[in-house]
Design a protein around this motif. Sequence first.
Motif, PDB file in Angstrom:
ATOM      1  N   ALA A  37      10.508  -4.497 -19.485  1.00 17.93           N
ATOM      2  CA  ALA A  37      10.533  -4.415 -18.019  1.00 17.93           C
ATOM      3  C   ALA A  37      10.471  -2.968 -17.546  1.00 17.93           C
ATOM      4  O   ALA A  37       9.827  -2.663 -16.537  1.00 17.93           O
ATOM      5  CB  ALA A  37      11.772  -5.108 -17.465  1.00 17.93           C
ATOM      6  N   VAL A  38      11.108  -2.077 -18.272  1.00 22.19           N
ATOM      7  CA  VAL A  38      11.066  -0.655 -17.915  1.00 22.19           C
ATOM      8  C   VAL A  38       9.650  -0.114 -18.106  1.00 22.19           C
ATOM      9  O   VAL A  38       9.132   0.623 -17.264  1.00 22.19           O
ATOM     10  CB  VAL A  38      12.081   0.168 -18.755  1.00 22.19           C
ATOM     11  N   LEU A  39       9.019  -0.496 -19.221  1.00 22.65           N
ATOM     12  CA  LEU A  39       7.665  -0.011 -19.495  1.00 22.65           C
ATOM     13  C   LEU A  39       6.644  -0.553 -18.502  1.00 22.65           C
ATOM     14  O   LEU A  39       5.642   0.102 -18.220  1.00 22.65           O
ATOM     15  CB  LEU A  39       7.244  -0.375 -20.915  1.00 22.65           C
ATOM     16  N   MET A  40       6.884  -1.735 -17.967  1.00 21.08           N
ATOM     17  CA  MET A  40       5.946  -2.315 -17.002  1.00 21.08           C
ATOM     18  C   MET A  40       6.346  -2.009 -15.557  1.00 21.08           C
ATOM     19  O   MET A  40       5.613  -2.338 -14.632  1.00 21.08           O
ATOM     20  CB  MET A  40       5.859  -3.836 -17.195  1.00 21.08           C
ATOM     21  N   GLY A  41       7.481  -1.365 -15.372  1.00 24.37           N
ATOM     22  CA  GLY A  41       7.972  -1.046 -14.037  1.00 24.37           C
ATOM     23  C   GLY A  41       7.406   0.253 -13.500  1.00 24.37           C
ATOM     24  O   GLY A  41       6.475   0.846 -14.074  1.00 24.37           O
ATOM     25  N   PRO A  42       7.980   0.752 -12.410  1.00 27.74           N
ATOM     26  CA  PRO A  42       7.466   1.954 -11.746  1.00 27.74           C
ATOM     27  C   PRO A  42       7.431   3.200 -12.619  1.00 27.74           C
ATOM     28  O   PRO A  42       6.566   4.049 -12.459  1.00 27.74           O
ATOM     29  CB  PRO A  42       8.425   2.156 -10.565  1.00 27.74           C
ATOM     30  N   THR A  43       8.354   3.308 -13.574  1.00 20.88           N
ATOM     31  CA  THR A  43       8.395   4.507 -14.416  1.00 20.88           C
ATOM     32  C   THR A  43       7.501   4.404 -15.641  1.00 20.88           C
ATOM     33  O   THR A  43       7.333   5.383 -16.372  1.00 20.88           O
ATOM     34  CB  THR A  43       9.832   4.796 -14.886  1.00 20.88           C
ATOM     35  N   GLY A  44       6.918   3.249 -15.890  1.00 20.44           N
ATOM     36  CA  GLY A  44       6.122   3.016 -17.089  1.00 20.44           C
ATOM     37  C   GLY A  44       4.976   3.994 -17.280  1.00 20.44           C
ATOM     38  O   GLY A  44       4.705   4.442 -18.396  1.00 20.44           O
ATOM     39  N   GLY A  45       4.283   4.340 -16.212  1.00 23.33           N
ATOM     40  CA  GLY A  45       3.164   5.279 -16.323  1.00 23.33           C
ATOM     41  C   GLY A  45       3.612   6.645 -16.805  1.00 23.33           C
ATOM     42  O   GLY A  45       2.921   7.287 -17.607  1.00 23.33           O
ATOM     43  N   TYR A  46       4.768   7.075 -16.330  1.00 22.70           N
ATOM     44  CA  TYR A  46       5.293   8.365 -16.777  1.00 22.70           C
ATOM     45  C   TYR A  46       5.673   8.290 -18.257  1.00 22.70           C
ATOM     46  O   TYR A  46       5.414   9.219 -19.020  1.00 22.70           O
ATOM     47  CB  TYR A  46       6.499   8.787 -15.940  1.00 22.70           C
ATOM     48  N   ILE A  47       6.287   7.173 -18.655  1.00 21.62           N
ATOM     49  CA  ILE A  47       6.725   7.021 -20.043  1.00 21.62           C
ATOM     50  C   ILE A  47       5.518   7.009 -20.977  1.00 21.62           C
ATOM     51  O   ILE A  47       5.508   7.706 -21.999  1.00 21.62           O
ATOM     52  CB  ILE A  47       7.591   5.750 -20.199  1.00 21.62           C
ATOM     53  N   PHE A  48       4.478   6.242 -20.645  1.00 22.00           N
ATOM     54  CA  PHE A  48       3.265   6.255 -21.466  1.00 22.00           C
ATOM     55  C   PHE A  48       2.579   7.621 -21.376  1.00 22.00           C
ATOM     56  O   PHE A  48       1.985   8.094 -22.346  1.00 22.00           O
ATOM     57  CB  PHE A  48       2.294   5.145 -21.042  1.00 22.00           C
ATOM     58  N   LEU A  78       2.629   4.359 -10.722  1.00 22.62           N
ATOM     59  CA  LEU A  78       3.702   4.124  -9.762  1.00 22.62           C
ATOM     60  C   LEU A  78       3.156   3.541  -8.466  1.00 22.62           C
ATOM     61  O   LEU A  78       3.709   2.586  -7.917  1.00 22.62           O
ATOM     62  CB  LEU A  78       4.456   5.424  -9.480  1.00 22.62           C
ATOM     63  N   SER A  79       2.070   4.081  -7.992  1.00 20.81           N
ATOM     64  CA  SER A  79       1.457   3.589  -6.763  1.00 20.81           C
ATOM     65  C   SER A  79       1.033   2.132  -6.918  1.00 20.81           C
ATOM     66  O   SER A  79       1.285   1.298  -6.041  1.00 20.81           O
ATOM     67  CB  SER A  79       0.259   4.461  -6.395  1.00 20.81           C
ATOM     68  N   MET A  80       0.408   1.821  -8.040  1.00 22.76           N
ATOM     69  CA  MET A  80      -0.080   0.464  -8.278  1.00 22.76           C
ATOM     70  C   MET A  80       1.073  -0.530  -8.428  1.00 22.76           C
ATOM     71  O   MET A  80       1.074  -1.584  -7.792  1.00 22.76           O
ATOM     72  CB  MET A  80      -0.945   0.440  -9.538  1.00 22.76           C
ATOM     73  N   VAL A  81       2.065  -0.200  -9.243  1.00 20.83           N
ATOM     74  CA  VAL A  81       3.160  -1.124  -9.528  1.00 20.83           C
ATOM     75  C   VAL A  81       4.067  -1.326  -8.317  1.00 20.83           C
ATOM     76  O   VAL A  81       4.505  -2.438  -8.034  1.00 20.83           O
ATOM     77  CB  VAL A  81       3.971  -0.641 -10.750  1.00 20.83           C
ATOM     78  N   SER A  82       4.338  -0.244  -7.599  1.00 21.78           N
ATOM     79  CA  SER A  82       5.272  -0.346  -6.480  1.00 21.78           C
ATOM     80  C   SER A  82       4.600  -0.723  -5.166  1.00 21.78           C
ATOM     81  O   SER A  82       5.273  -1.054  -4.197  1.00 21.78           O
ATOM     82  CB  SER A  82       6.026   0.972  -6.299  1.00 21.78           C
ATOM     83  N   GLY A  83       3.263  -0.628  -5.129  1.00 22.99           N
ATOM     84  CA  GLY A  83       2.553  -0.922  -3.880  1.00 22.99           C
ATOM     85  C   GLY A  83       2.677   0.189  -2.857  1.00 22.99           C
ATOM     86  O   GLY A  83       2.348  -0.003  -1.685  1.00 22.99           O
ATOM     87  N   THR A  84       3.128   1.351  -3.287  1.00 22.87           N
ATOM     88  CA  THR A  84       3.280   2.499  -2.404  1.00 22.87           C
ATOM     89  C   THR A  84       1.938   3.225  -2.316  1.00 22.87           C
ATOM     90  O   THR A  84       1.302   3.450  -3.343  1.00 22.87           O
ATOM     91  CB  THR A  84       4.345   3.464  -2.950  1.00 22.87           C
ATOM     92  N   PRO A  85       1.502   3.589  -1.124  1.00 27.75           N
ATOM     93  CA  PRO A  85       0.241   4.342  -1.027  1.00 27.75           C
ATOM     94  C   PRO A  85       0.312   5.619  -1.868  1.00 27.75           C
ATOM     95  O   PRO A  85       1.360   6.275  -1.947  1.00 27.75           O
ATOM     96  CB  PRO A  85       0.133   4.675   0.459  1.00 27.75           C
ATOM     97  N   VAL A 143       2.445  10.967  -4.085  1.00 26.85           N
ATOM     98  CA  VAL A 143       2.233  12.401  -4.294  1.00 26.85           C
ATOM     99  C   VAL A 143       3.277  13.196  -3.524  1.00 26.85           C
ATOM    100  O   VAL A 143       3.889  14.134  -4.061  1.00 26.85           O
ATOM    101  CB  VAL A 143       0.806  12.816  -3.892  1.00 26.85           C
ATOM    102  N   LEU A 144       3.511  12.828  -2.284  1.00 29.94           N
ATOM    103  CA  LEU A 144       4.502  13.516  -1.461  1.00 29.94           C
ATOM    104  C   LEU A 144       5.905  13.393  -2.072  1.00 29.94           C
ATOM    105  O   LEU A 144       6.634  14.381  -2.169  1.00 29.94           O
ATOM    106  CB  LEU A 144       4.489  12.957  -0.027  1.00 29.94           C
ATOM    107  N   GLY A 145       6.261  12.198  -2.525  1.00 22.23           N
ATOM    108  CA  GLY A 145       7.562  12.002  -3.155  1.00 22.23           C
ATOM    109  C   GLY A 145       7.694  12.763  -4.461  1.00 22.23           C
ATOM    110  O   GLY A 145       8.780  13.235  -4.817  1.00 22.23           O
ATOM    111  N   SER A 146       6.589  12.918  -5.168  1.00 22.61           N
ATOM    112  CA  SER A 146       6.610  13.624  -6.456  1.00 22.61           C
ATOM    113  C   SER A 146       6.846  15.119  -6.300  1.00 22.61           C
ATOM    114  O   SER A 146       7.233  15.786  -7.263  1.00 22.61           O
ATOM    115  CB  SER A 146       5.305  13.382  -7.205  1.00 22.61           C
ATOM    116  N   LEU A 147       6.612  15.647  -5.124  1.00 26.11           N
ATOM    117  CA  LEU A 147       6.859  17.073  -4.899  1.00 26.11           C
ATOM    118  C   LEU A 147       8.315  17.451  -5.160  1.00 26.11           C
ATOM    119  O   LEU A 147       8.600  18.589  -5.523  1.00 26.11           O
ATOM    120  CB  LEU A 147       6.450  17.466  -3.480  1.00 26.11           C
ATOM    121  N   ALA A 148       9.219  16.481  -4.999  1.00 22.14           N
ATOM    122  CA  ALA A 148      10.637  16.746  -5.248  1.00 22.14           C
ATOM    123  C   ALA A 148      10.902  17.073  -6.716  1.00 22.14           C
ATOM    124  O   ALA A 148      11.895  17.722  -7.041  1.00 22.14           O
ATOM    125  CB  ALA A 148      11.471  15.538  -4.818  1.00 22.14           C
TER     126      ALA A 148
END
Length: 187
Positions: free
Chosen positions: A79-90, A140-147, A152-157
Amino acid sequence: MNTRDIVLAALFTAIVIVLGLIPPVTIALIPVPITAQSMGVMLAGCIIGARRGALSYALLVVLVAVGLPVLAGGRGGLAVLMGPTGGYIFGWIIGSFVTGLVAQQFVREGQPALRQFAGFLMASLIGGIVVVYAIGMPWLSMVSGTPFDKVVLGSLAFIPGDLLKAVIAALAARAVMVGYPLLPQRA
Protein backbone atom coordinates in the motif's frame (compact mmCIF):
# COMPACT_ATOMS: atom_id res chain seq x y z
CA MET A 1 28.69 -8.59 -9.04
CA ASN A 2 30.89 -10.20 -6.48
CA THR A 3 30.38 -10.89 -2.79
CA ARG A 4 31.91 -7.55 -1.79
CA ASP A 5 29.41 -5.69 -3.99
CA ILE A 6 26.48 -7.53 -2.42
CA VAL A 7 27.79 -6.93 1.11
CA LEU A 8 28.27 -3.18 0.44
CA ALA A 9 24.77 -2.93 -1.05
CA ALA A 10 23.28 -4.74 1.94
CA LEU A 11 25.26 -2.53 4.32
CA PHE A 12 23.84 0.57 2.67
CA THR A 13 20.33 -0.89 2.82
CA ALA A 14 20.88 -1.22 6.57
CA ILE A 15 22.14 2.37 6.75
CA VAL A 16 19.03 3.58 4.94
CA ILE A 17 16.83 1.61 7.34
CA VAL A 18 18.63 3.25 10.27
CA LEU A 19 18.04 6.66 8.65
CA GLY A 20 14.34 5.70 8.73
CA LEU A 21 14.45 5.60 12.52
CA ILE A 22 14.61 9.38 12.48
CA PRO A 23 10.94 10.39 12.73
CA PRO A 24 9.45 11.81 9.53
CA VAL A 25 8.23 15.39 9.43
CA THR A 26 4.86 15.87 7.81
CA ILE A 27 3.79 19.10 6.19
CA ALA A 28 0.28 20.23 5.36
CA LEU A 29 0.85 21.01 1.69
CA ILE A 30 1.68 17.54 0.42
CA PRO A 31 1.06 13.94 1.64
CA VAL A 32 4.78 13.08 1.50
CA PRO A 33 6.84 13.35 4.70
CA ILE A 34 10.32 14.79 4.99
CA THR A 35 12.63 11.89 5.86
CA ALA A 36 16.34 11.31 6.31
CA GLN A 37 16.13 8.22 4.09
CA SER A 38 16.27 10.34 0.96
CA MET A 39 19.79 11.37 1.97
CA GLY A 40 20.75 7.72 1.65
CA VAL A 41 20.24 8.02 -2.12
CA MET A 42 23.01 10.58 -2.23
CA LEU A 43 25.26 8.69 0.17
CA ALA A 44 24.87 5.34 -1.59
CA GLY A 45 25.51 6.73 -5.05
CA CYS A 46 28.50 8.81 -4.01
CA ILE A 47 30.15 6.27 -1.72
CA ILE A 48 29.49 2.83 -3.20
CA GLY A 49 28.64 3.81 -6.77
CA ALA A 50 25.85 3.49 -9.28
CA ARG A 51 25.21 -0.26 -9.44
CA ARG A 52 25.70 -1.02 -5.77
CA GLY A 53 23.78 2.09 -4.72
CA ALA A 54 20.82 1.15 -6.91
CA LEU A 55 20.99 -2.44 -5.64
CA SER A 56 20.86 -1.22 -2.05
CA TYR A 57 17.66 0.70 -2.76
CA ALA A 58 16.17 -2.14 -4.82
CA LEU A 59 16.67 -4.35 -1.76
CA LEU A 60 14.97 -1.71 0.38
CA VAL A 61 11.96 -1.69 -1.97
CA VAL A 62 11.75 -5.49 -1.76
CA LEU A 63 11.77 -5.28 2.04
CA VAL A 64 9.02 -2.65 1.91
CA ALA A 65 7.00 -4.75 -0.55
CA VAL A 66 7.02 -7.79 1.74
CA GLY A 67 5.65 -5.61 4.51
CA LEU A 68 8.64 -4.92 6.72
CA PRO A 69 8.31 -1.55 8.51
CA VAL A 70 11.63 -0.19 7.22
CA LEU A 71 10.51 3.23 6.00
CA ALA A 72 10.43 6.32 8.19
CA GLY A 73 7.58 6.19 10.66
CA GLY A 74 7.57 2.38 10.63
CA ARG A 75 5.80 2.15 7.29
CA GLY A 76 5.96 -0.76 4.89
CA GLY A 77 3.83 -2.86 2.59
CA LEU A 78 2.49 -2.72 -0.94
CA ALA A 79 0.00 0.00 0.00
CA VAL A 80 2.89 2.37 0.72
CA LEU A 81 4.53 1.55 -2.61
CA MET A 82 1.28 2.15 -4.50
CA GLY A 83 0.37 5.25 -2.47
CA PRO A 84 1.38 8.90 -2.87
CA THR A 85 4.98 8.32 -1.76
CA GLY A 86 5.54 5.33 -4.05
CA GLY A 87 7.02 7.36 -6.91
CA TYR A 88 9.63 8.85 -4.62
CA ILE A 89 10.48 5.42 -3.19
CA PHE A 90 10.92 3.87 -6.65
CA GLY A 91 12.76 7.04 -7.68
CA TRP A 92 15.33 6.34 -4.99
CA ILE A 93 16.59 3.35 -7.00
CA ILE A 94 17.15 5.37 -10.18
CA GLY A 95 18.31 8.41 -8.20
CA SER A 96 21.08 6.47 -6.45
CA PHE A 97 22.16 5.01 -9.80
CA VAL A 98 22.34 8.45 -11.43
CA THR A 99 24.10 9.89 -8.37
CA GLY A 100 26.73 7.18 -8.67
CA LEU A 101 27.18 7.71 -12.41
CA VAL A 102 27.65 11.45 -12.01
CA ALA A 103 30.07 10.98 -9.08
CA GLN A 104 32.10 8.48 -11.09
CA GLN A 105 32.40 10.97 -13.94
CA PHE A 106 33.39 14.01 -11.92
CA VAL A 107 35.25 12.77 -8.84
CA ARG A 108 38.72 11.26 -8.99
CA GLU A 109 41.33 10.48 -6.39
CA GLY A 110 44.09 13.05 -6.43
CA GLN A 111 41.80 15.96 -7.28
CA PRO A 112 41.81 18.98 -5.00
CA ALA A 113 39.41 18.60 -2.05
CA LEU A 114 37.12 21.39 -3.23
CA ARG A 115 36.77 19.83 -6.66
CA GLN A 116 35.92 16.44 -5.15
CA PHE A 117 33.35 18.07 -2.87
CA ALA A 118 31.85 19.94 -5.83
CA GLY A 119 31.63 16.71 -7.84
CA PHE A 120 29.90 14.86 -5.01
CA LEU A 121 27.57 17.81 -4.45
CA MET A 122 26.64 17.97 -8.13
CA ALA A 123 26.01 14.20 -8.15
CA SER A 124 23.82 14.49 -5.05
CA LEU A 125 21.83 17.37 -6.50
CA ILE A 126 21.25 15.70 -9.87
CA GLY A 127 20.55 12.15 -8.73
CA GLY A 128 19.25 12.68 -5.24
CA ILE A 129 16.99 15.64 -5.93
CA VAL A 130 16.29 16.20 -9.64
CA VAL A 131 15.84 12.54 -10.59
CA VAL A 132 13.87 11.60 -7.48
CA TYR A 133 11.56 14.61 -7.87
CA ALA A 134 11.14 13.91 -11.60
CA ILE A 135 9.81 10.44 -10.78
CA GLY A 136 8.03 11.20 -7.52
CA MET A 137 6.07 14.33 -8.44
CA PRO A 138 4.17 12.92 -11.47
CA TRP A 139 3.37 9.77 -9.47
CA LEU A 140 2.08 11.85 -6.56
CA SER A 141 -0.05 13.93 -8.89
CA MET A 142 -1.52 10.85 -10.55
CA VAL A 143 -2.18 8.84 -7.37
CA SER A 144 -3.53 11.70 -5.29
CA GLY A 145 -5.43 13.45 -8.08
CA THR A 146 -3.66 16.70 -7.22
CA PRO A 147 -2.88 18.95 -10.19
CA PHE A 148 0.79 18.75 -11.11
CA ASP A 149 1.38 22.48 -10.58
CA LYS A 150 0.11 22.15 -7.00
CA VAL A 151 2.45 19.20 -6.42
CA VAL A 152 5.38 21.25 -7.73
CA LEU A 153 4.42 24.14 -5.46
CA GLY A 154 4.09 21.83 -2.45
CA SER A 155 7.44 20.21 -3.25
CA LEU A 156 9.21 23.55 -2.86
CA ALA A 157 8.96 23.02 0.90
CA PHE A 158 11.39 20.09 0.54
CA ILE A 159 14.12 21.98 -1.33
CA PRO A 160 15.95 23.61 1.65
CA GLY A 161 16.18 20.30 3.51
CA ASP A 162 17.24 18.40 0.42
CA LEU A 163 19.96 20.95 -0.30
CA LEU A 164 21.25 20.48 3.25
CA LYS A 165 21.16 16.69 2.78
CA ALA A 166 23.16 17.07 -0.46
CA VAL A 167 25.85 19.10 1.33
CA ILE A 168 26.02 16.54 4.17
CA ALA A 169 26.24 13.66 1.67
CA ALA A 170 29.00 15.40 -0.30
CA LEU A 171 30.99 16.02 2.88
CA ALA A 172 30.50 12.42 4.02
CA ALA A 173 31.47 11.00 0.62
CA ARG A 174 34.60 13.14 0.56
CA ALA A 175 35.49 12.00 4.09
CA VAL A 176 35.01 8.35 3.15
CA MET A 177 37.10 8.78 0.01
CA VAL A 178 39.97 10.21 2.08
CA GLY A 179 39.54 8.06 5.18
CA TYR A 180 38.98 4.66 3.60
CA PRO A 181 41.30 4.36 0.60
CA LEU A 182 40.92 0.58 0.70
CA LEU A 183 37.21 0.83 -0.07
CA PRO A 184 36.90 -0.63 -3.56
CA GLN A 185 36.25 1.70 -6.47
CA ARG A 186 32.71 2.90 -6.72
CA ALA A 187 30.85 0.60 -9.07
